[in-house]
Scaffold this motif. Structure first.
Motif, mmCIF file in Angstrom:
data_model
loop_
_atom_site.group_PDB
_atom_site.id
_atom_site.type_symbol
_atom_site.label_atom_id
_atom_site.label_comp_id
_atom_site.label_asym_id
_atom_site.label_seq_id
_atom_site.Cartn_x
_atom_site.Cartn_y
_atom_site.Cartn_z
ATOM 1 N N ILE A 1 0.869 -1.181 0.000
ATOM 2 C CA ILE A 1 0.000 0.000 0.000
ATOM 3 C C ILE A 1 0.905 1.230 0.000
ATOM 4 O O ILE A 1 1.743 1.382 0.901
ATOM 5 N N TYR B 1 -6.319 4.207 6.711
ATOM 6 C CA TYR B 1 -6.643 3.186 5.711
ATOM 7 C C TYR B 1 -6.418 1.784 6.286
ATOM 8 O O TYR B 1 -7.269 0.886 6.123
ATOM 9 N N VAL C 1 -8.545 -7.386 -4.456
ATOM 10 C CA VAL C 1 -7.871 -6.179 -4.934
ATOM 11 C C VAL C 1 -8.886 -5.075 -5.232
ATOM 12 O O VAL C 1 -8.659 -3.903 -4.911
ATOM 13 N N GLN C 2 -10.020 -5.447 -5.815
ATOM 14 C CA GLN C 2 -11.057 -4.458 -6.094
ATOM 15 C C GLN C 2 -11.562 -3.806 -4.801
ATOM 16 O O GLN C 2 -11.768 -2.584 -4.743
ATOM 17 N N GLU D 1 -8.945 -1.370 -3.531
ATOM 18 C CA GLU D 1 -8.889 -0.163 -4.360
ATOM 19 C C GLU D 1 -10.122 0.720 -4.159
ATOM 20 O O GLU D 1 -10.015 1.955 -4.180
ATOM 21 N N GLU D 2 -11.288 0.107 -3.977
ATOM 22 C CA GLU D 2 -12.513 0.881 -3.738
ATOM 23 C C GLU D 2 -12.407 1.677 -2.436
ATOM 24 O O GLU D 2 -12.813 2.851 -2.367
ATOM 25 N N ALA E 1 -9.558 2.590 -1.029
ATOM 26 C CA ALA E 1 -8.501 3.582 -1.235
ATOM 27 C C ALA E 1 -9.016 4.818 -1.964
ATOM 28 O O ALA E 1 -8.572 5.944 -1.695
ATOM 29 N N ALA E 2 -9.964 4.624 -2.872
ATOM 30 C CA ALA E 2 -10.473 5.741 -3.679
ATOM 31 C C ALA E 2 -11.230 6.766 -2.841
ATOM 32 O O ALA E 2 -11.437 7.906 -3.286
ATOM 33 N N LYS F 1 -3.681 10.096 -2.987
ATOM 34 C CA LYS F 1 -3.608 8.958 -3.904
ATOM 35 C C LYS F 1 -3.016 7.752 -3.178
ATOM 36 O O LYS F 1 -1.960 7.842 -2.545
ATOM 37 N N ASP G 1 -1.939 3.755 -3.925
ATOM 38 C CA ASP G 1 -1.726 2.672 -4.883
ATOM 39 C C ASP G 1 -1.705 1.338 -4.151
ATOM 40 O O ASP G 1 -1.113 1.223 -3.059
ATOM 41 N N ILE G 2 -2.348 0.340 -4.755
ATOM 42 C CA ILE G 2 -2.301 -1.030 -4.248
ATOM 43 C C ILE G 2 -1.468 -1.833 -5.240
ATOM 44 O O ILE G 2 -1.886 -2.051 -6.381
ATOM 45 N N LYS H 1 0.129 -5.287 -6.057
ATOM 46 C CA LYS H 1 0.065 -6.695 -5.643
ATOM 47 C C LYS H 1 1.275 -7.472 -6.143
ATOM 48 O O LYS H 1 1.854 -7.174 -7.189
#
Length: 384
Positions: free
Chosen positions: A191, A216, A274-275, A278-279, A281-282, A287, A289-290, A292
């Motif tokens: 992350i 987070y 992962v989705q 990211e959801e 994180a948004a 900003k 970034d994930i 993997k």
């Protein structure tokens, strides 16, 4: 019906000692595969060395037709850590009071020796089918140029494996307690929160990524991912490191990073996890970034015949009903499961990767007997 002939034996203890004495720390084979290849060729196996990058692999097969039963494993071992802390030198393969000490005794040169000690006598008695061994030196490392690449080669060359047994150590305390019929998935990721560096005296001119990272991490860990399934425990996320790379106390850093791992069951997938990450994180003002790393999906064996063959062999030899489990880390079974039905059974895992890794010699002998019975069960069933 084929029957096991007890007079045909190989010394699994001596074989294990010989394999341990090759210091095959990933990705080196250090002569270990050479030794095994020579032995198998002498017994009539057709052997193929399959090097990919710096990794060496061996695929050996006895027989050219019928069902192909494969023993899969690795001869690479983790580092000996601090050899001075070992009671006996890690590659000396010392036996003391009925216990064999050495790096790889458990994970998993003992099981590879048991493969050999079971398969070589077996092929000296007529049977219908084939027996193969798939051995790599890349299981304890990146696992890129090992079993995964060998399976690609087998597919390209139309070499079929009908079922596979991986000899990873599966038992908590005693051989016979546990058979692995699946594995949890594993997703490692980084992350990265991007801020703006600046002087701590002028925070209005900077954007500190550290509080955002903390918030987070708190959010992604506060809610359970799921409640598990009949076969699997709940999926679990663990934070493994935090780093900002800041050596001073008067600078707000430009970025903050964390690393984490999720061990997940069949209710989850790499893509879905992962989705979700990211959801979340948004929603944050900076900003995130994930990133993997290579991962593996959860799986469970759906082949009742193979499970029965292994389960009944363990019960006949050890006198106990093994627990069918999906616990533990990952193994090369995660690649093999896309190629053929796979199951795992090996030694006791209590000292794997430890200083003074060791196994009782009686446990090695028990494992050979189980592997012998598995071969007997499998080829008897295929002939009826």
């Amino acid at each position: 019906m084929w029957q096991w002939c007890g007079r045909l034996k190989m010394d699994v203890i001596h074989l294990t000692q010989q394999l341990i004495q090759f210091p095959s720390i990933t990705p080196l084979e250090s002569g270990c595969l050479d030794f095994i290849e020579t032995l198998l060729k002498e017994k009539g196996f057709t052997c193929r060395r399959l090097p990919f990058g710096e990794v060496d692999n061996l695929y050996a097969r006895f027989g050219t037709s019928g069902l192909n039963f494969c023993f899969a494993g690795h001869v690479d071992v983790v580092s000996d850590i601090d050899a001075s802390q070992w009671t006996y030198p890690p590659f000396a393969a010392t036996i003391h009071d009925g216990v064999l000490y050495g790096r790889g005794a458990v994970d998993m040169k003992g099981a590879v020796a048991a493969f050999l000690a079971a398969a070589i006598p077996f092929i000296q008695t007529p049977f219908t089918g084939s027996i193969s061994l798939l051995l790599t030196t890349d299981e304890e490392g990146p696992a890129i140029n090992g079993t995964r690449k060998v399976l690609e080669w087998l597919k390209e060359n139309q070499e079929l494996i009908d079922v596979c047994l991986v000899g990873e150590p599966t038992n908590p305390l005693k051989v016979g307690e546990m058979v692995k019929i699946g594995r949890r998935g594993s997703l490692s990721f980084e992350i990265v929160v991007h801020g703006i560096a600046g002087h701590v005296a002028y925070p209005q001119l900077a954007q500190n990524p550290i509080p955002i990272l903390i918030d987070y991490l708190r959010e992604i860990t506060k809610t359970p991912l799921d409640q598990g399934t009949t076969e699997f425990s709940p999926s679990n996320l663990e934070i493994t490191s935090l780093d900002v790379g800041n050596t001073t106390s008067n600078i707000i850093p430009a970025k903050a990073t964390a690393r984490a791992n999720i061990r997940f069951n069949t209710l989850q997938s790499e893509l879905g996890l992962v989705q979700k990450l990211e959801e979340i994180a948004a929603r944050y003002p900076l900003k995130i970034d994930i990133l993997k790393c290579p991962s593996s999906e959860a799986f469970i064996s759906k082949n009742p015949e193979l499970i029965h063959v292994v389960n009944s062999a363990v019960k006949d030899v050890c006198g106990v009903e093994p627990l069918l489990s999906t616990t533990g880390g990952t193994s090369d079974a995660r690649f093999i499961k896309d190629f053929c039905p796979v199951i795992e059974f090996g030694l006791v895992n209590a000292t794997a990767h430890h200083i003074d890794e060791h196994i009782a010699v009686s446990e090695l002998e028990t494992l050979v007997a189980v592997y012998q019975k598995i071969l007997e069960n499998y080829f008897n069933a295929s002939s009826t």
